[in-house]
Scaffold this motif. Structure first.
Motif, PDB file in Angstrom:
ATOM      1  N   ILE A 268     -22.321 -27.533 -59.276  1.00 58.76           N
ATOM      2  CA  ILE A 268     -21.029 -28.143 -59.614  1.00 58.76           C
ATOM      3  C   ILE A 268     -20.380 -28.718 -58.356  1.00 58.76           C
ATOM      4  CG2 ILE A 268     -18.800 -27.754 -60.738  1.00 58.76           C
ATOM      5  CD1 ILE A 268     -20.003 -25.156 -61.919  1.00 58.76           C
ATOM      6  N   VAL A 269     -19.964 -29.953 -58.439  1.00 59.12           N
ATOM      7  CA  VAL A 269     -19.249 -30.564 -57.315  1.00 59.12           C
ATOM      8  C   VAL A 269     -17.821 -30.835 -57.787  1.00 59.12           C
ATOM      9  CG1 VAL A 269     -19.211 -32.434 -55.640  1.00 59.12           C
ATOM     10  CG2 VAL A 269     -21.405 -31.660 -56.601  1.00 59.12           C
ATOM     11  N   PHE A 270     -16.861 -30.117 -57.190  1.00 54.47           N
ATOM     12  CA  PHE A 270     -15.458 -30.297 -57.570  1.00 54.47           C
ATOM     13  C   PHE A 270     -14.819 -31.405 -56.737  1.00 54.47           C
ATOM     14  CE2 PHE A 270     -16.258 -25.880 -58.959  1.00 54.47           C
ATOM     15  CZ  PHE A 270     -15.783 -25.969 -60.264  1.00 54.47           C
ATOM     16  N   ASP A 271     -13.716 -31.919 -57.254  1.00 56.58           N
ATOM     17  CA  ASP A 271     -12.978 -32.952 -56.508  1.00 56.58           C
ATOM     18  C   ASP A 271     -12.629 -32.475 -55.101  1.00 56.58           C
ATOM     19  OD1 ASP A 271     -13.058 -34.827 -58.483  1.00 56.58           O
ATOM     20  OD2 ASP A 271     -11.057 -34.389 -59.296  1.00 56.58           O
ATOM     21  N   SER A 272     -12.443 -31.166 -54.958  1.00 58.65           N
ATOM     22  CA  SER A 272     -12.033 -30.625 -53.654  1.00 58.65           C
ATOM     23  C   SER A 272     -13.209 -30.511 -52.673  1.00 58.65           C
ATOM     24  CB  SER A 272     -11.453 -29.230 -53.862  1.00 58.65           C
ATOM     25  OG  SER A 272     -12.489 -28.363 -54.275  1.00 58.65           O
ATOM     26  N   ALA A 273     -14.431 -30.877 -53.079  1.00 50.96           N
ATOM     27  CA  ALA A 273     -15.622 -30.635 -52.243  1.00 50.96           C
ATOM     28  C   ALA A 273     -15.657 -31.544 -51.018  1.00 50.96           C
ATOM     29  CB  ALA A 273     -16.883 -30.865 -53.069  1.00 50.96           C
ATOM     30  N   ASN A 274     -16.345 -31.076 -49.996  1.00 54.81           N
ATOM     31  CA  ASN A 274     -16.743 -31.939 -48.891  1.00 54.81           C
ATOM     32  C   ASN A 274     -18.029 -32.621 -49.364  1.00 54.81           C
ATOM     33  OD1 ASN A 274     -18.417 -32.733 -46.693  1.00 54.81           O
ATOM     34  ND2 ASN A 274     -17.173 -31.489 -45.307  1.00 54.81           N
ATOM     35  N   LEU A 275     -17.948 -33.925 -49.603  1.00 51.55           N
ATOM     36  CA  LEU A 275     -19.067 -34.602 -50.278  1.00 51.55           C
ATOM     37  C   LEU A 275     -20.333 -34.662 -49.441  1.00 51.55           C
ATOM     38  CD1 LEU A 275     -17.895 -37.595 -52.455  1.00 51.55           C
ATOM     39  CD2 LEU A 275     -18.591 -35.296 -53.090  1.00 51.55           C
ATOM     40  N   GLU A 276     -20.153 -34.738 -48.147  1.00 47.51           N
ATOM     41  CA  GLU A 276     -21.339 -34.777 -47.284  1.00 47.51           C
ATOM     42  C   GLU A 276     -22.129 -33.473 -47.430  1.00 47.51           C
ATOM     43  OE1 GLU A 276     -21.859 -35.451 -42.632  1.00 47.51           O
ATOM     44  OE2 GLU A 276     -20.134 -36.492 -43.530  1.00 47.51           O
ATOM     45  N   LYS A 277     -21.388 -32.360 -47.373  1.00 50.96           N
ATOM     46  CA  LYS A 277     -22.044 -31.046 -47.555  1.00 50.96           C
ATOM     47  C   LYS A 277     -22.659 -30.955 -48.948  1.00 50.96           C
ATOM     48  CE  LYS A 277     -18.789 -28.129 -44.999  1.00 50.96           C
ATOM     49  NZ  LYS A 277     -17.707 -27.174 -45.302  1.00 50.96           N
ATOM     50  N   ALA A 278     -21.962 -31.504 -49.937  1.00 49.00           N
ATOM     51  CA  ALA A 278     -22.454 -31.403 -51.314  1.00 49.00           C
ATOM     52  C   ALA A 278     -23.759 -32.183 -51.479  1.00 49.00           C
ATOM     53  CB  ALA A 278     -21.398 -31.918 -52.289  1.00 49.00           C
ATOM     54  N   VAL A 279     -23.840 -33.362 -50.875  1.00 50.09           N
ATOM     55  CA  VAL A 279     -25.083 -34.146 -50.989  1.00 50.09           C
ATOM     56  C   VAL A 279     -26.213 -33.434 -50.245  1.00 50.09           C
ATOM     57  CG1 VAL A 279     -26.192 -36.327 -50.365  1.00 50.09           C
ATOM     58  CG2 VAL A 279     -23.914 -36.355 -51.395  1.00 50.09           C
ATOM     59  N   SER A 296     -33.981 -23.873 -58.217  1.00 55.28           N
ATOM     60  CA  SER A 296     -33.624 -25.280 -58.010  1.00 55.28           C
ATOM     61  C   SER A 296     -32.448 -25.647 -58.905  1.00 55.28           C
ATOM     62  CB  SER A 296     -34.784 -26.194 -58.439  1.00 55.28           C
ATOM     63  OG  SER A 296     -35.903 -25.995 -57.637  1.00 55.28           O
ATOM     64  N   ALA A 297     -31.525 -26.460 -58.341  1.00 57.42           N
ATOM     65  CA  ALA A 297     -30.427 -26.962 -59.172  1.00 57.42           C
ATOM     66  C   ALA A 297     -31.054 -27.741 -60.326  1.00 57.42           C
ATOM     67  CB  ALA A 297     -29.544 -27.869 -58.338  1.00 57.42           C
ATOM     68  N   ASN A 298     -30.603 -27.444 -61.538  1.00 56.55           N
ATOM     69  CA  ASN A 298     -31.230 -28.090 -62.696  1.00 56.55           C
ATOM     70  C   ASN A 298     -30.266 -29.000 -63.441  1.00 56.55           C
ATOM     71  OD1 ASN A 298     -33.814 -28.118 -64.075  1.00 56.55           O
ATOM     72  ND2 ASN A 298     -32.691 -27.322 -65.849  1.00 56.55           N
ATOM     73  N   ARG A 299     -28.976 -28.633 -63.418  1.00 56.90           N
ATOM     74  CA  ARG A 299     -27.966 -29.454 -64.098  1.00 56.90           C
ATOM     75  C   ARG A 299     -26.830 -29.706 -63.117  1.00 56.90           C
ATOM     76  NH1 ARG A 299     -25.946 -25.541 -68.311  1.00 56.90           N
ATOM     77  NH2 ARG A 299     -26.426 -24.086 -66.651  1.00 56.90           N
ATOM     78  N   PHE A 300     -26.603 -30.950 -62.784  1.00 54.77           N
ATOM     79  CA  PHE A 300     -25.528 -31.283 -61.850  1.00 54.77           C
ATOM     80  C   PHE A 300     -24.283 -31.671 -62.644  1.00 54.77           C
ATOM     81  CE2 PHE A 300     -27.522 -31.598 -57.614  1.00 54.77           C
ATOM     82  CZ  PHE A 300     -28.837 -31.345 -57.978  1.00 54.77           C
ATOM     83  N   PHE A 301     -23.153 -31.017 -62.341  1.00 58.05           N
ATOM     84  CA  PHE A 301     -21.880 -31.358 -62.966  1.00 58.05           C
ATOM     85  C   PHE A 301     -20.952 -31.839 -61.858  1.00 58.05           C
ATOM     86  CE2 PHE A 301     -23.538 -27.647 -65.444  1.00 58.05           C
ATOM     87  CZ  PHE A 301     -23.897 -28.372 -66.576  1.00 58.05           C
ATOM     88  N   VAL A 302     -20.456 -33.068 -61.993  1.00 54.07           N
ATOM     89  CA  VAL A 302     -19.653 -33.635 -60.914  1.00 54.07           C
ATOM     90  C   VAL A 302     -18.301 -34.062 -61.471  1.00 54.07           C
ATOM     91  CG1 VAL A 302     -19.594 -35.336 -59.057  1.00 54.07           C
ATOM     92  CG2 VAL A 302     -21.801 -34.427 -59.829  1.00 54.07           C
ATOM     93  N   GLN A 303     -17.235 -33.634 -60.788  1.00 52.19           N
ATOM     94  CA  GLN A 303     -15.880 -33.920 -61.291  1.00 52.19           C
ATOM     95  C   GLN A 303     -15.588 -35.418 -61.156  1.00 52.19           C
ATOM     96  OE1 GLN A 303     -13.056 -31.046 -59.822  1.00 52.19           O
ATOM     97  NE2 GLN A 303     -11.738 -31.344 -61.615  1.00 52.19           N
ATOM     98  N   GLU A 304     -14.791 -35.925 -62.073  1.00 54.31           N
ATOM     99  CA  GLU A 304     -14.651 -37.388 -62.184  1.00 54.31           C
ATOM    100  C   GLU A 304     -14.117 -38.074 -60.928  1.00 54.31           C
ATOM    101  OE1 GLU A 304     -12.279 -38.078 -65.643  1.00 54.31           O
ATOM    102  OE2 GLU A 304     -10.586 -36.929 -64.891  1.00 54.31           O
TER     103      GLU A 304
END
Ligand code: ADP
Length: 489
Positions: A268-279, A296-304
């Motif tokens: 899950i990547v929240f709006d509050s994430a550091n995107l570089e770290k998330a990628v 392994s991450a199987n389902r990616f959920f990314v906040q709008e």
């Protein structure tokens, strides 16, 4: 060339029973092939239940003769340390064997030897800390003593995706506890198992304590392990489907089982994430071993709010991955392990296509490289009934879904019947605690894509398994708690 060199010493073509290198009673063998080019790497005995019974007998004899459990903890620890040092010394050769039979990039294979061996080191140390308890008694002149005793003979059934680490993680804990073992490695990767067993022998671990049975027909041997009164515990890592079979087969004998089964990890990547770290985390979690790991991450959920940026950043990184044969030093993605796995992965992508999901990049086989190579792929606009979403992919495919609120992300993440690992990226400390507590998984990576360590308990909830491996909890799978009441003192 690599195969030639490896052939010279640690590549074994016999199985190990009672300290002897033996053929199958039927004389049958089967070939082990390199998934990158289909070349034969070696051949090993195709054993049946009769052969497996001999291995059980040997492990039983070694257990009851007390030549292993009867050693002091320090002596057992020393022998496990010897094994650890020999594995370390032979890192390059083991890694070459592993790459040859699994297709794993050589750097990852070396990484696995180090990771897998960290369990051997850890359990060599834990051997000396399998403590009991003396509990204050409620009755006068009485002592309550609790001790931990080895289970007995443990059967270890391991998968091909971590040909060494899944063996050391189980055998390290079992041997530290005083158990003896019969190992049944995956049919795709028996050579790594045999190489490691040879080093156990070289380390001075007594005959019959470590036995390895190779076969390409696992079911009858699995059935024997579950039903034999001489096997006291089964530890299995592999598919949920086979795990359930073993669990059922073990029911009659009320046998202790430890199961590490499939996952369906949310990322899950929240709006509050550091995107570089998330990628970075997404790349590490998804593409290690070509996506063929149960965590392994199987389902990616990314906040709008960060969705477009995350998908664009990930696409760039995915397209720069180096795909190729495992023995090239700069390869990051190798082939899938076998035709069945390849067909499954490509079938999932075709199913997604037919449901109008969007293929952002990849989505095709790479036949120029070999029959089992598949392009790293990103799929978005994923239909909830697409197989790529509902099932564990075990391949280099990223499946991304957009969400609006934290509540919604947790709901969809927890919908799965599986619960092994889960990951999320957030820089909001309240959110970190809220989400970490509510994710229904056994292991949570917060702002990290790779979280396994010998010191940490590995395992899942729901249908992802029973029990924990690694850490001091790993010992519990191979010990029984005995209560001794000392009365009338
Ligand atoms: P994977 O999808 O990782 O190949 P499997 O569960 O098929 O997962 O394989 C994991 C291990 O389980 C391998 O060692 C395999 O040989 C073994 N195995 C497969 N089927 C059975 C069975 N019916 N009983 C016992 N072991 C099995």
């Amino acid at each position: 060339q690599i195969q030639q060199r490896a052939m010279s010493s640690l590549v074994c073509s016999k199985a190990l029973i009672d300290g002897k290198w033996v053929s199958a009673s039927s004389g049958e063998t089967f070939e082990v092939k390199n998934p990158a080019n289909n070349r034969v790497v070696g051949s090993v005995p195709n054993m049946n239940a009769k052969d497996a019974q001999l291995a059980i007998d040997a492990a039983k004899k070694a257990f009851y003769s007390n030549e292993w459990a009867g050693l002091t903890a320090k002596q057992r620890s020393q022998l496990l340390k010897n094994w650890y040092h020999l594995i370390e010394k032979n890192t390059q050769e083991i890694a070459e064997i592993m790459t040859a039979e699994s297709g794993k990039p050589i750097n990852e294979s070396k990484g696995e030897v180090a990771y897998g061996n960290s369990f051997m080191e850890w359990f060599a140390e834990e051997t000396r800390r399998i403590y009991g308890e003396i509990v204050p008694s409620p009755i006068q002149n009485r002592e309550i003593i609790v001790m931990k005793q080895p289970l007995g003979v443990a059967a270890l059934i391991t998968p091909w995706n971590f040909p060494l680490a899944m063996i050391t993680r189980k055998a390290g804990a079992a041997l530290a506890s005083g158990c003896t073992v019969v190992i049944k490695p995956a049919e795709d990767t028996p050579l790594t198992a045999l190489a490691v067993a040879k080093l156990a022998q070289d380390a001075g671990i007594p005959d019959g304590v470590v036995n390895v049975v190779t076969t390409k027909e696992a079911a009858p041997i699995g059935d024997l392990f579950c039903k034999s009164p001489d096997i006291h515990g089964i530890s299995f890592t592999g598919s949920t489907e086979v795990g359930k079979i073993l669990f059922r087969q073990s029911a009659d004998g009320v046998k202790k089982v430890s199961l590490e089964l499939g996952g369906n990890a949310p990322f899950i990547v929240f709006d509050s994430a550091n995107l570089e770290k998330a990628v970075d985390g997404a790349m590490a979690s998804k593409f290690r071993n070509c996506g063929q790991t149960c965590v392994s991450a199987n389902r990616f959920f990314v906040q709008e709010g960060v969705y477009d940026k995350f998908v664009a950043g990930l696409k760039q990184r995915v397209e720069s991955l180096k795909i190729g044969h495992g023995d090239c030093a700069d390869t990051q993605i190798g082939p899938l392990i076998n035709t069945m796995q390849f067909n499954k992965v490509s079938g999932f992508v075709e199913d997604a296509r037919s449901r109008n999901c969007k293929i952002v990049t990849g989505g095709k086989p790479l036949k120029d490289l070999g029959d089992l190579f598949y392009a790293p792929t990103i799929v978005t606009d994923v239909a909830k009934d697409a197989k790529i979403y509902t099932e564990e992919v075990f391949g280099p495919i990223v499946t991304i879904i957009k969400f609006k609120t934290e509540e919604e992300a947790l709901k969809i993440a927890n919908e799965s019947r599986r619960g092994l690992a889960g990951y999320f990226f957030s820089e909001d400390v309240q959110q970190i605690f809220r989400v970490a507590k509510r994710l229904e998984v056994g292991m949570v990576g917060v702002n990290e894509g790779i979280i396994s360590a010998a010191e940490a308990p590995f395992g899942g909830v729901k249908e992802s398994g029973i029990g924990r491996e690694g850490s001091h909890h790993g010992i519990d799978e191979y010990t029984e708690v005995k209560y001794i009441c000392l009365g009338n003192l």
